[in-house]
Motif scaffolding. Structure first.
Motif, PDB file in Angstrom:
ATOM      1  N   UNK A  32     106.202  65.526  50.705  1.00 21.13           N
ATOM      2  CA  UNK A  32     106.562  65.535  52.127  1.00 21.13           C
ATOM      3  C   UNK A  32     107.993  66.013  52.335  1.00 21.13           C
ATOM      4  N   UNK A  33     108.936  65.509  51.518  1.00 22.23           N
ATOM      5  CA  UNK A  33     110.350  65.853  51.671  1.00 22.23           C
ATOM      6  C   UNK A  33     110.926  66.271  50.330  1.00 22.23           C
ATOM      7  N   UNK A  34     111.502  67.471  50.290  1.00 21.52           N
ATOM      8  CA  UNK A  34     112.149  67.978  49.084  1.00 21.52           C
ATOM      9  C   UNK A  34     113.605  68.284  49.400  1.00 21.52           C
ATOM     10  N   UNK A  35     114.509  67.595  48.700  1.00 20.49           N
ATOM     11  CA  UNK A  35     115.945  67.811  48.866  1.00 20.49           C
ATOM     12  C   UNK A  35     116.522  68.312  47.549  1.00 20.49           C
ATOM     13  N   UNK A  36     117.174  69.460  47.597  1.00 21.46           N
ATOM     14  CA  UNK A  36     117.888  70.006  46.446  1.00 21.46           C
ATOM     15  C   UNK A  36     119.314  70.203  46.923  1.00 21.46           C
ATOM     16  N   UNK A  37     120.246  69.431  46.349  1.00 21.98           N
ATOM     17  CA  UNK A  37     121.589  69.451  46.930  1.00 21.98           C
ATOM     18  C   UNK A  37     122.676  69.228  45.889  1.00 21.98           C
ATOM     19  N   UNK A  38     123.767  69.940  46.081  1.00 20.30           N
ATOM     20  CA  UNK A  38     125.000  69.677  45.359  1.00 20.30           C
ATOM     21  C   UNK A  38     125.116  70.288  43.979  1.00 20.30           C
ATOM     22  N   UNK A  39     126.269  70.021  43.386  1.00 20.63           N
ATOM     23  CA  UNK A  39     126.591  70.447  42.034  1.00 20.63           C
ATOM     24  C   UNK A  39     127.084  69.230  41.257  1.00 20.63           C
ATOM     25  N   UNK A  40     127.184  69.376  39.941  1.00 21.35           N
ATOM     26  CA  UNK A  40     127.631  68.259  39.111  1.00 21.35           C
ATOM     27  C   UNK A  40     129.089  67.919  39.406  1.00 21.35           C
ATOM     28  N   UNK A  41     129.506  66.718  39.041  1.00 22.42           N
ATOM     29  CA  UNK A  41     130.870  66.248  39.316  1.00 22.42           C
ATOM     30  C   UNK A  41     131.921  67.157  38.669  1.00 22.42           C
ATOM     31  N   UNK A  68     104.758  72.951  48.255  1.00 24.37           N
ATOM     32  CA  UNK A  68     104.071  72.596  49.489  1.00 24.37           C
ATOM     33  C   UNK A  68     104.823  71.396  50.040  1.00 24.37           C
ATOM     34  N   UNK A  69     105.496  71.589  51.176  1.00 23.37           N
ATOM     35  CA  UNK A  69     106.336  70.528  51.725  1.00 23.37           C
ATOM     36  C   UNK A  69     106.429  70.654  53.242  1.00 23.37           C
ATOM     37  N   UNK A  70     106.675  69.531  53.887  1.00 16.32           N
ATOM     38  CA  UNK A  70     106.907  69.538  55.324  1.00 16.32           C
ATOM     39  C   UNK A  70     108.382  69.749  55.637  1.00 16.32           C
ATOM     40  N   UNK A  71     109.270  69.243  54.766  1.00 16.86           N
ATOM     41  CA  UNK A  71     110.709  69.348  54.980  1.00 16.86           C
ATOM     42  C   UNK A  71     111.392  69.790  53.689  1.00 16.86           C
ATOM     43  N   UNK A  72     112.071  70.916  53.761  1.00  6.47           N
ATOM     44  CA  UNK A  72     112.791  71.458  52.610  1.00  6.47           C
ATOM     45  C   UNK A  72     114.263  71.583  52.969  1.00  6.47           C
TER      46      UNK A  72
END
Length: 86
Positions: A32-41, A68-72
Motif C-alpha cells: 500500500x505504501x512504499x517509502x524510499x528516503x534518505x542517505x546513510x549517516x 504495485x503501490x497506492x502511495x510511492x
C-alpha cells in the motif's frame, strides 16, 4: 513480497544485483505504501531499491523491478533503478 508498508531509509537497500556475467535478479513488491528516503549517516550510501549488474559480458542485463503501490514516496537522495554496466 506483499505487505501494507515498506520503508527503506538512511542508506538501506533492497537489491537483486550481481557482479558477474549473469543477469540481475527481479524484485516484485505489492504494498500500500512504499517509502524510499534518505542517505546513510556518513553520506556514503543512498537508500536504494533496484537491480544492477556489473557484468563483463554484453549479455549481462539488470533484472526487472515491478512495484504495485497506492502511495510511492522517493525523496532526500533515494533511488529506484535498474542498470547494467558492461
Amino acid at each position: 513480497f506483499d505487505t501494507e508498508l515498506v520503508k527503506i531509509k538512511d542508506g538501506g537497500q533492497i537489491s537483486a544485483s550481481t557482479f558477474g556475467q549473469e543477469r540481475g535478479g527481479d524484485i516484485n513488491i505489492s504494498v500500500n505504501n512504499l517509502d524510499v528516503e534518505g542517505i546513510s549517516a556518513n553520506e556514503q550510501f543512498r537508500s536504494f531499491l533496484g537491480s544492477i549488474t556489473d557484468g563483463r559480458s554484453p549479455n549481462a542485463n539488470a533484472g526487472n523491478v515491478t512495484l504495485i503501490t497506492q502511495n510511492l514516496n522517493i525523496r532526500d537522495g533515494a533511488l529506484i533503478a535498474t542498470d547494467a554496466f558492461n
